[in-house]
Design an enzyme around this catalytic site. Structure first.
Site, PDB file in Angstrom:
ATOM      1  NE  ARG A 194      -4.031  -2.062   2.097  1.00 29.99           N
ATOM      2  CZ  ARG A 194      -3.931  -3.218   2.755  1.00 29.99           C
ATOM      3  NH1 ARG A 194      -2.881  -3.443   3.548  1.00 29.99           N
ATOM      4  NH2 ARG A 194      -4.859  -4.143   2.625  1.00 29.99           N
ATOM      5  CE  LYS A 234      -3.413  12.997 -14.054  1.00 33.14           C
ATOM      6  NZ  LYS A 234      -3.928  13.352 -15.400  1.00 33.14           N
ATOM      7  CD  GLU A 241       2.902  16.088 -22.728  1.00 32.50           C
ATOM      8  OE1 GLU A 241       2.482  17.123 -22.151  1.00 32.50           O
ATOM      9  OE2 GLU A 241       2.173  15.113 -22.963  1.00 32.50           O
ATOM     10  CE  LYS A 280       2.368  16.686 -14.594  1.00 34.31           C
ATOM     11  NZ  LYS A 280       2.526  15.463 -15.398  1.00 34.31           N
ATOM     12  CD  GLU A 312      -6.912  15.042 -14.669  1.00 28.11           C
ATOM     13  OE1 GLU A 312      -5.909  15.299 -15.335  1.00 28.11           O
ATOM     14  OE2 GLU A 312      -7.592  14.013 -14.803  1.00 28.11           O
ATOM     15  NE  ARG A 353      -2.131  16.205 -12.376  1.00 21.81           N
ATOM     16  CZ  ARG A 353      -1.362  15.455 -11.598  1.00 21.81           C
ATOM     17  NH1 ARG A 353      -1.515  15.471 -10.287  1.00 21.81           N
ATOM     18  NH2 ARG A 353      -0.432  14.676 -12.121  1.00 21.81           N
ATOM     19  CG  ASN A 375      -5.805  15.852 -19.112  1.00 23.78           C
ATOM     20  OD1 ASN A 375      -4.830  15.125 -18.983  1.00 23.78           O
ATOM     21  ND2 ASN A 375      -6.775  15.918 -18.206  1.00 23.78           N
ATOM     22  CG  HIS A 382      -2.691  14.642 -23.096  1.00 25.53           C
ATOM     23  ND1 HIS A 382      -2.116  15.855 -23.433  1.00 25.53           N
ATOM     24  CD2 HIS A 382      -1.722  13.926 -22.482  1.00 25.53           C
ATOM     25  CE1 HIS A 382      -0.844  15.850 -23.041  1.00 25.53           C
ATOM     26  NE2 HIS A 382      -0.587  14.700 -22.468  1.00 25.53           N
ATOM     27  CG  HIS A 413      -4.327   9.587 -23.854  1.00 27.89           C
ATOM     28  ND1 HIS A 413      -4.778   9.851 -22.594  1.00 27.89           N
ATOM     29  CD2 HIS A 413      -2.996   9.837 -23.832  1.00 27.89           C
ATOM     30  CE1 HIS A 413      -3.769  10.252 -21.831  1.00 27.89           C
ATOM     31  NE2 HIS A 413      -2.680  10.252 -22.565  1.00 27.89           N
ATOM     32  CG  HIS A 416       2.629  10.776 -24.777  1.00 32.77           C
ATOM     33  ND1 HIS A 416       1.306  10.483 -24.533  1.00 32.77           N
ATOM     34  CD2 HIS A 416       2.872  11.975 -24.168  1.00 32.77           C
ATOM     35  CE1 HIS A 416       0.764  11.447 -23.807  1.00 32.77           C
ATOM     36  NE2 HIS A 416       1.693  12.368 -23.571  1.00 32.77           N
TER      37      HIS A 416
END
Length: 358
Positions: free
Chosen positions: A119, A141, A183, A225, A235, A239, A243, A246, A250, A262
């Site tokens: 965990r 993330k 990016e 960032k 998010e 945030r 994206n 994206h 994606h 990417h």
């Protein structure tokens, strides 16, 4: 070790992103005295450097290596299970740590492994690509892919530090650097126009890892960032602007079975988002043209085949950024003025796609 630039990420578990050269000592400092064992997760192309890093760190900690596939092939549950097996067989406890050493896919995987083992164990990210430094390794993330889409399984998890050692970029193929710059350009479009100015002034120099302009845009991108995720870790609000490009990007990656880089997919996605905003009456022609000129100067793609639209739309509807069946796109009202376009009509979506279709 030269003195690095420290970019703070604030919040409940604050940490620094360190940018500089020769930063192995910073990795040791980030681990701290309590860590007994360290698992370095790396890709095959970094095997020699991972072994060298193991030897440099071995005096203060027991270091194991886990080699995982290149690129998005690393972000599978089977690969995560392999890493868990290594941790279990080596008796890793909560006082031990995981280090992600590689590109964005490796740091995503390493973060997910660290977040889920017992965990949560300590995590240090050492990105070795432009994409990893300015995006994937910063912000907590983590995730893996499934057959249904990218990053649908994951966790938000803070590292103890991100160590962006620019020496790792010196031998990187130029197409890898340019793909990562999608990016960087994204940060310019959504919030930091200075980045766009520097790219437009001299795209060759700003993409040279030894040039001061290169370090400047890397630090500006990381700084943006860091500010955004400090304000909105999970998010729930601001945030989302990260994206930009994206949603379609994606979907393209998924359609190409992750054989596209990417950054290449996000480049197409940003031009699409710009055309969508223009057709929605939000963004002027000059700003759309600036997308094409900036991304074109970086040698990034801006088109995708017309006949792929239906499958792309179906994938976008499964995207984690959607709300039910309602698609949400980050678009611009102007350069550095991002906003959300929610639930656009299918006809508008397809009209925008026709503007980028090959």
């Amino acid at each position: 070790m030269t003195e690095p630039t420290r970019i703070p990420v604030r919040g409940t578990d604050p940490y620094d992103v360190l940018v500089g050269r020769g930063l192995t000592g910073a990795i040791r400092d980030a681990l701290g005295p309590g860590v007994r064992k360290l698992l370095i997760i790396h890709q095959p192309t970094l095997a020699v450097r991972a072994e060298a890093l193991r030897e440099e760190l071995a005096g203060s900690v027991e270091v194991l290596l886990a080699e995982v596939p290149d690129g998005e092939s690393a972000k599978r549950v089977e690969v995560a299970a392999f890493c868990w097996q290594v941790l279990g067989q080596a008796d890793f406890t909560r006082s031990d740590a995981v280090l992600g050493f590689g590109g964005g896919a490796v740091t995503d995987l390493a973060g997910f492994v660290a977040a889920t083992w017992l965990r949560g164990v300590a995590l240090v990210q050492v990105p070795t690509t432009v994409l990893g430094m300015v995006d994937a390794a910063v912000g907590g993330k983590t995730g893996i892919n499934t057959a249904e889409g990218k990053n649908l399984v994951g966790a938000f998890y803070h590292p103890k530090a991100v160590v962006a050692d620019l020496e790792h970029l010196d031998g990187l193929p130029r197409n890898e650097i340019l793909a990562g710059f999608a990016e960087v350009a994204k940060c310019g479009f959504i919030a930091v126009p200075e980045i766009l100015d520097l790219i437009e002034a001299d795209a060759d120099r700003v993409t040279d890892p030894t040039a001061p302009e290169f370090r400047r845009v890397i630090e500006l991108s990381i700084g943006l960032k860091a500010d955004v995720v400090s304000e909105d870790f999970k998010e729930a609000g601001r945030r989302e602007i990260l994206n930009y490009g994206h949603t379609l990007g994606h979907a393209i990656e998924h359609a190409e079975r992750y054989q596209w880089r990417h950054g290449a997919a996000v480049s197409v996605g940003m031009v699409y988002a710009a055309e969508l905003a223009r057709l929605a009456g939000r963004l002027g022609d000059a700003a759309v043209d600036r997308h094409r000129s900036v991304l074109g100067s970086l040698g990034l793609p801006m088109e995708y085949p017309l006949g792929r639209w239906n499958s792309l739309l179906a994938t976008m509807r499964r995207d984690k950024k959607a709300r039910g069946s309602m698609l949400r796109f980050i678009v611009l009202d102007a350069i550095a003025k991002p906003t959300v376009l929610q639930g656009p009509e299918d006809a508008l979506l397809f009209a925008a796609y026709q503007e980028i279709a090959s």
